[in-house]
Scaffold this active site. Sequence first.
Site, PDB file in Angstrom:
ATOM      1  N   LYS A   1       4.906  49.106  -3.621  1.00 33.13           N
ATOM      2  CA  LYS A   1       5.069  47.655  -3.304  1.00 33.13           C
ATOM      3  C   LYS A   1       3.917  47.012  -3.176  1.00 33.13           C
ATOM      4  O   LYS A   1       2.732  47.505  -2.940  1.00 33.13           O
ATOM      5  CB  LYS A   1       5.867  47.722  -2.039  1.00 33.13           C
ATOM      6  CG  LYS A   1       6.613  46.295  -1.545  1.00 33.13           C
ATOM      7  CD  LYS A   1       7.998  46.293  -2.165  1.00 33.13           C
ATOM      8  CE  LYS A   1       8.940  45.147  -1.908  1.00 33.13           C
ATOM      9  NZ  LYS A   1      10.050  45.195  -2.146  1.00 33.13           N
TER      10      LYS A   1
ATOM     11  N   ASP B   1      10.319  39.927  -5.177  1.00 31.38           N
ATOM     12  CA  ASP B   1      10.635  39.954  -3.836  1.00 31.38           C
ATOM     13  C   ASP B   1      10.327  38.611  -3.142  1.00 31.38           C
ATOM     14  O   ASP B   1      10.565  37.719  -3.803  1.00 31.38           O
ATOM     15  CB  ASP B   1       9.664  41.083  -2.976  1.00 31.38           C
ATOM     16  CG  ASP B   1      10.642  41.678  -1.823  1.00 31.38           C
ATOM     17  OD1 ASP B   1      11.150  42.455  -1.981  1.00 31.38           O
ATOM     18  OD2 ASP B   1      10.238  41.199  -0.660  1.00 31.38           O
TER      19      ASP B   1
HETATM   20  P1  NDP Z   1      13.505  34.644  -1.598  1.00 29.62           P
HETATM   21  O1  NDP Z   1      12.142  34.409  -1.521  1.00 29.62           O
HETATM   22  O2  NDP Z   1      14.098  34.402  -2.873  1.00 29.62           O
HETATM   23  O3  NDP Z   1      14.322  34.249  -0.263  1.00 29.62           O
HETATM   24  C1  NDP Z   1      13.794  34.831   1.073  1.00 29.62           C
HETATM   25  C2  NDP Z   1      14.718  33.949   1.883  1.00 29.62           C
HETATM   26  O4  NDP Z   1      14.792  34.687   3.212  1.00 29.62           O
HETATM   27  C3  NDP Z   1      14.463  32.541   2.071  1.00 29.62           C
HETATM   28  O5  NDP Z   1      15.781  31.796   2.552  1.00 29.62           O
HETATM   29  C4  NDP Z   1      13.630  32.364   3.194  1.00 29.62           C
HETATM   30  O6  NDP Z   1      13.468  31.158   3.951  1.00 29.62           O
HETATM   31  C5  NDP Z   1      14.069  33.363   4.046  1.00 29.62           C
HETATM   32  N1  NDP Z   1      13.110  33.888   4.741  1.00 29.62           N
HETATM   33  C6  NDP Z   1      11.882  34.735   4.452  1.00 29.62           C
HETATM   34  N2  NDP Z   1      10.920  35.104   5.370  1.00 29.62           N
HETATM   35  C7  NDP Z   1      11.631  34.816   6.538  1.00 29.62           C
HETATM   36  C8  NDP Z   1      11.293  34.701   7.836  1.00 29.62           C
HETATM   37  N3  NDP Z   1      10.339  35.378   8.386  1.00 29.62           N
HETATM   38  N4  NDP Z   1      12.075  34.139   8.944  1.00 29.62           N
HETATM   39  C9  NDP Z   1      13.468  33.568   8.407  1.00 29.62           C
HETATM   40  N5  NDP Z   1      13.847  33.257   7.033  1.00 29.62           N
HETATM   41  C10 NDP Z   1      12.784  33.844   6.222  1.00 29.62           C
HETATM   42  O7  NDP Z   1      13.439  36.299  -1.660  1.00 29.62           O
HETATM   43  P2  NDP Z   1      14.559  37.299  -1.753  1.00 29.62           P
HETATM   44  O8  NDP Z   1      16.026  36.875  -1.813  1.00 29.62           O
HETATM   45  O9  NDP Z   1      14.298  37.828  -3.181  1.00 29.62           O
HETATM   46  O10 NDP Z   1      14.321  38.604  -0.582  1.00 29.62           O
HETATM   47  C11 NDP Z   1      15.140  38.608   0.302  1.00 29.62           C
HETATM   48  C12 NDP Z   1      15.294  39.895   1.026  1.00 29.62           C
HETATM   49  O11 NDP Z   1      15.842  40.809   0.120  1.00 29.62           O
HETATM   50  C13 NDP Z   1      13.600  40.497   1.343  1.00 29.62           C
HETATM   51  O12 NDP Z   1      13.828  41.442   2.442  1.00 29.62           O
HETATM   52  C14 NDP Z   1      13.509  41.547   0.265  1.00 29.62           C
HETATM   53  O13 NDP Z   1      12.557  42.360   0.405  1.00 29.62           O
HETATM   54  C15 NDP Z   1      15.074  41.975  -0.221  1.00 29.62           C
HETATM   55  N6  NDP Z   1      15.263  42.473  -1.470  1.00 29.62           N
HETATM   56  C16 NDP Z   1      14.932  41.650  -2.608  1.00 29.62           C
HETATM   57  C17 NDP Z   1      15.301  42.249  -3.919  1.00 29.62           C
HETATM   58  C18 NDP Z   1      15.209  41.343  -5.047  1.00 29.62           C
HETATM   59  O14 NDP Z   1      15.573  41.825  -6.122  1.00 29.62           O
HETATM   60  N7  NDP Z   1      14.588  40.064  -5.042  1.00 29.62           N
HETATM   61  C19 NDP Z   1      15.723  43.583  -4.005  1.00 29.62           C
HETATM   62  C20 NDP Z   1      16.118  44.435  -3.008  1.00 29.62           C
HETATM   63  C21 NDP Z   1      15.778  43.612  -1.415  1.00 29.62           C
HETATM   64  P3  NDP Z   1      12.124  30.288   3.826  1.00 29.62           P
HETATM   65  O15 NDP Z   1      12.070  29.510   2.605  1.00 29.62           O
HETATM   66  O16 NDP Z   1      12.333  29.445   5.114  1.00 29.62           O
HETATM   67  O17 NDP Z   1      10.961  31.399   4.104  1.00 29.62           O
HETATM   68  O1  2IT Z   2      13.010  45.649  -2.709  1.00 30.77           O
HETATM   69  C1  2IT Z   2      13.499  45.661  -3.805  1.00 30.77           C
HETATM   70  O2  2IT Z   2      14.072  46.745  -4.098  1.00 30.77           O
HETATM   71  C2  2IT Z   2      12.842  44.663  -4.687  1.00 30.77           C
HETATM   72  N1  2IT Z   2      12.239  43.772  -4.290  1.00 30.77           N
HETATM   73  C3  2IT Z   2      13.002  44.856  -6.188  1.00 30.77           C
HETATM   74  C4  2IT Z   2      12.209  45.899  -6.712  1.00 30.77           C
HETATM   75  C5  2IT Z   2      12.145  45.965  -8.252  1.00 30.77           C
HETATM   76  O3  2IT Z   2      11.168  46.771  -8.864  1.00 30.77           O
HETATM   77  O4  2IT Z   2      12.960  45.558  -8.991  1.00 30.77           O
END
Ligand code: NDP
Ligand code: 2IT
Length: 463
Positions: free
Chosen positions: A143, A183
């Site tokens: 990561k 992420d």
């Molecule tokens: P994005 O940046 O697309 O969206 C993040 C969202 O979460 C936004 O709405 C943001 O709001 C909110 N957020 C982030 N930090 C905080 C905080 N400290 N408090 C409140 N709200 C918060 O990210 P993703 O959708 O890609 O990721 C969301 C989660 O999913 C994370 O935990 C990530 O690790 C996990 N994840 C993502 C994957 C992927 O493929 N993208 C794969 C597996 C897991 P704001 O704009 O106000 O910060």
């Molecule tokens: O938390 C996760 O699994 C991710 N942000 C996606 C990682 C990836 O390599 O697609």
Amino acid sequence: MPILTPEAPAVPAVPRARNSRLKDLYAEIQRRNPGESEFHQAVHEVLVSLAPVLERHPEFAEPGLIERLTEPERQIIFRVPWQDDSGTTHVNRGFRVEFNSALGPYKGGLRFHPSVDLGVVKFLGFEQIFKNALTGLGIGGGKGGSDFAPRGRSDAEVMRFCQSFMTELHRHLGEHTDVPAGDIGVGGREIGYLFGQYRRITNRWESGVLTGKGTAWGGSAVRTQATGYGNVLFAARMLEARGTSFEGSRVSVSGSGNVALHSIAKARELGAQVITASDSGGYVLDEKGIDLPLLQQIKETERGRISDYAQRRGAAARYVPNGSVWDVPVDVALPSATQNELDATAAVTLVRNGVRAVSEGANMPATPEAVRMLHQAGVAFGPGKAANAGGVAVSALEMRQNAGRETWPFAEVEKRLADLMHGIHDTCAGTAEAYGSPGNYALGANIAGFERVTAAMLAQGVV
Ligand code: NDP
Ligand code: 2IT
């Protein structure tokens, strides 16, 4: 931090010696990694599951094995200088933690958010080892990220930041070495800038070095949707195992980013009414169901806020600034924002309001106390390292397509994603059952992931 007892009450008792070895190990990890609370939490969640495994498989109790598993193979920290549109210089910190490559090249996303520090990156990298092992697709765990805050920055500023970040990181990457993706704060735009800089510096079209690329230049169909879709497919399988489904259910989603938006889409497709979304400013309750095209327009095109959605939606929606989205009574909750966003108080409220399932789209969104309460209340709980594995699984499919110079159609990747999520569900359920704790997916995910990665580590010697 509670003492080392398994999260669910049904785990069989284990001899004191194994438990006390795990306690000593945990104390040593805390000592060696001071101040890294999220990393401690992620390690603790795994260690509490391991006593019965060490009892059944003495080979996994080999001295040094868990010590190696909890120590990253390599940790890279670097300076990221860049200039904003007015010419002012900023200095951010970049990270890449290459945690474990026993099963394949390091694989895991990059997070750009002001809260990113070494402890956050290590927790995410550690989780990724188990998640990636559960996919069965030959990917190790890693990561990275930066404390850079993309919100409010122009495209040109984000591009300069990404170029500076990749100028240093490129020397550590490679399709057979380390393959980042997105992420929080890193989506298609950022992956494009990062890939462009990698290609320029290396003078190579090495498409498999990053995943989440645009579909016109090496990206896979369904990668954008995969995490949200996958989490809903995992939750659907949990509901099915209990003789129920998403059809006609009320669902809450937190966040409004990549994972949240595509969770909403898939849950609706399965007949649910999704009534919430949020960001760090507050949540919106939309009793008629979230208007997904409007939310996508605001979040993806305009890069706006949930408050903008509530304003544009008018009387249909209620915006609750600084409120907890978990106060809303629902059948299924899908935390999809960030770590520790669902605490014990929220879990109690959800249980009192009759929640049937909670499935983690985000990484570690539920605190250990919340997880324990959900288990004790008999709520189906999908742990992130299993439930949100769809994203990295389709990343691995993107790597396969890149290696074979192929492009698979949307329907084919979607079918593979569904099969993978069902397989991960069944692996977790089967492992939990085999260890005397049926229905404890967290235990099943930790044990199944641990067995796969440590078996490979043992076979490959002390490295
Ligand atoms: P994005 O940046 O697309 O969206 C993040 C969202 O979460 C936004 O709405 C943001 O709001 C909110 N957020 C982030 N930090 C905080 C905080 N400290 N408090 C409140 N709200 C918060 O990210 P993703 O959708 O890609 O990721 C969301 C989660 O999913 C994370 O935990 C990530 O690790 C996990 N994840 C993502 C994957 C992927 O493929 N993208 C794969 C597996 C897991 P704001 O704009 O106000 O910060
Ligand atoms: O938390 C996760 O699994 C991710 N942000 C996606 C990682 C990836 O390599 O697609």
